[in-house]
Design a protein around this motif. Structure first.
Motif, PDB file in Angstrom:
ATOM      1  N   GLN A  29      10.295 -25.267  14.135  1.00  0.00           N
ATOM      2  CA  GLN A  29      10.745 -24.694  13.839  1.00  0.00           C
ATOM      3  C   GLN A  29       9.246 -24.010  12.669  1.00  0.00           C
ATOM      4  O   GLN A  29       9.037 -24.823  12.881  1.00  0.00           O
ATOM      5  N   ALA A  30       9.927 -23.359  12.271  1.00  0.00           N
ATOM      6  CA  ALA A  30       9.132 -22.470  10.957  1.00  0.00           C
ATOM      7  C   ALA A  30       9.983 -22.312  10.220  1.00  0.00           C
ATOM      8  O   ALA A  30      10.620 -21.262   9.673  1.00  0.00           O
ATOM      9  N   THR A  31       9.485 -23.089   8.685  1.00  0.00           N
ATOM     10  CA  THR A  31      10.079 -22.877   7.724  1.00  0.00           C
ATOM     11  C   THR A  31       9.816 -21.217   6.868  1.00  0.00           C
ATOM     12  O   THR A  31      10.090 -20.952   6.026  1.00  0.00           O
ATOM     13  N   THR A  32       8.284 -20.947   7.529  1.00  0.00           N
ATOM     14  CA  THR A  32       7.847 -19.790   7.197  1.00  0.00           C
ATOM     15  C   THR A  32       7.634 -19.163   7.392  1.00  0.00           C
ATOM     16  O   THR A  32       6.734 -19.709   8.915  1.00  0.00           O
ATOM     17  N   MET A  33       7.306 -18.085   7.348  1.00  0.00           N
ATOM     18  CA  MET A  33       6.643 -16.596   8.374  1.00  0.00           C
ATOM     19  C   MET A  33       6.113 -15.778   7.818  1.00  0.00           C
ATOM     20  O   MET A  33       6.027 -16.179   6.424  1.00  0.00           O
ATOM     21  N   PHE A  34       5.370 -15.200   8.402  1.00  0.00           N
ATOM     22  CA  PHE A  34       4.559 -14.290   7.697  1.00  0.00           C
ATOM     23  C   PHE A  34       4.831 -12.504   8.604  1.00  0.00           C
ATOM     24  O   PHE A  34       4.517 -13.492   9.813  1.00  0.00           O
ATOM     25  N   TRP A  35       4.478 -11.712   8.170  1.00  0.00           N
ATOM     26  CA  TRP A  35       4.778 -10.646   7.989  1.00  0.00           C
ATOM     27  C   TRP A  35       3.380 -10.671   7.849  1.00  0.00           C
ATOM     28  O   TRP A  35       3.072  -9.966   7.014  1.00  0.00           O
ATOM     29  N   TYR A  36       2.466  -9.371   8.468  1.00  0.00           N
ATOM     30  CA  TYR A  36       1.569  -8.554   8.851  1.00  0.00           C
ATOM     31  C   TYR A  36       1.122  -6.653   9.152  1.00  0.00           C
ATOM     32  O   TYR A  36       2.549  -6.280  10.156  1.00  0.00           O
ATOM     33  N   ARG A  37       0.840  -6.684   8.384  1.00  0.00           N
ATOM     34  CA  ARG A  37       0.451  -4.565   9.192  1.00  0.00           C
ATOM     35  C   ARG A  37      -0.384  -4.657   9.527  1.00  0.00           C
ATOM     36  O   ARG A  37      -1.709  -4.901   8.727  1.00  0.00           O
ATOM     37  N   GLN A  38      -0.952  -3.357  10.475  1.00  0.00           N
ATOM     38  CA  GLN A  38      -2.357  -3.155  10.739  1.00  0.00           C
ATOM     39  C   GLN A  38      -2.592  -1.795  11.517  1.00  0.00           C
ATOM     40  O   GLN A  38      -1.617  -1.252  11.896  1.00  0.00           O
ATOM     41  N   PHE A  39      -3.422  -1.261  10.554  1.00  0.00           N
ATOM     42  CA  PHE A  39      -3.602   0.208  11.263  1.00  0.00           C
ATOM     43  C   PHE A  39      -4.127   0.069  12.016  1.00  0.00           C
ATOM     44  O   PHE A  39      -5.594  -0.704  12.360  1.00  0.00           O
ATOM     45  N   PRO A  40      -4.516   1.336  12.830  1.00  0.00           N
ATOM     46  CA  PRO A  40      -5.852   1.046  14.108  1.00  0.00           C
ATOM     47  C   PRO A  40      -7.638   1.523  13.807  1.00  0.00           C
ATOM     48  O   PRO A  40      -7.200   1.706  12.785  1.00  0.00           O
ATOM     49  N   LYS A  41      -7.605  -0.022  14.265  1.00  0.00           N
ATOM     50  CA  LYS A  41      -9.277   0.274  14.143  1.00  0.00           C
ATOM     51  C   LYS A  41      -9.197  -0.553  12.626  1.00  0.00           C
ATOM     52  O   LYS A  41     -10.385  -0.799  12.253  1.00  0.00           O
TER      53      LYS A  41
END
Lengths: 113, 114
Positions: A29-41
């Protein structure tokens, strides 16, 4: 243990449509999650912190009305890219914290035409 | 904002050689983690080193941490072609709210030639 899944793995959509990406912690269970974004290279850029049962915390420069985050349960967070545009095309990765370590999902590649 | 810098940006070695990657950061941390990412895939956690630790080993991996210099290094010994990937350091910055979000370095792209 500590597996995080994402769905879909790849999505192509038309400009102006909305896309929902799911992030699930499968065996914890995870009370906290994170969202990331990644552009090429490039490296990962943190977009927002998703908190179960409360509002997400967005990083500076990230539009909260464009990237809607919902963390309705202890195992699921969703990221909705609203009115997507070609510049939103990117690789989106979520993570969830378990015993001090963040475990990452396999990522979702979004292509907006 | 990104606080980690890694060097080299790219590294190419022969199989069997050792690979060393360095990471520098700016703020006080709770811990530092190293991740591997194969092209177009998610991140795989390699090792976590706490701020009160100086060195840690895991198989062919050796990580050091120097909090006075705000730097860390990842050593992969006896490299294999399968080690070809991008490697990222990530810091869990000390904040009033405790641990949480990671800030990633720019990454080192490692190529191991068979």
């Amino acid at each position: 243990g500590a597996v995080v899944s994402q769905h879909p793995s790849r999505v192509i959509c038309k400009s102006g449509t909305s896309v929902k990406i799911e992030c699930r912690s499968l065996d914890f269970q995870a009370t906290t999650m994170f969202w990331y974004r990644q552009f090429p290279k490039q490296s990962l850029m943190l977009m927002a912190t998703s908190n179960e049962g409360s509002k997400a915390t967005y990083e500076q420069g990230v539009e909260k009305d464009k990237f809607l985050i919902n963390h309705a349960s202890l195992t699921l967070s969703t990221l909705t890219v609203t009115s997507a545009h070609p510049e939103d095309s990117s690789f989106y990765i979520c993570s969830a914290e378990h015993q001090e370590t963040q475990y990452f999902g396999p990522g979702t590649r979004l292509l907006v035409l | 904002s990104q606080q980690g810098e890694e060097d080299p940006q790219a590294l190419s070695i022969q199989e069997g050689e050792n690979a060393t990657m360095n990471c520098s950061y700016k703020t006080s941390i709770n811990n530092l983690q190293w991740y591997r990412q194969n092209s177009g895939r998610g991140l795989v956690h390699l090792i976590l080193i706490r701020s009160n630790e100086r060195e840690k080993h895991s198989g062919r991996l050796r990580v050091t941490l120097d909090t006075s210099k705000k730097s860390s290094s990842l050593l992969i010994t006896a490299s294999r072609a399968a080690d070809t990937a991008s490697y990222f350091c990530a810091t869990d910055a000390k904040t009033a709210k405790g641990t949480g979000k990671l800030i990633f370095g720019q990454g080192t792209t490692l190529q191991v030639k068979p």
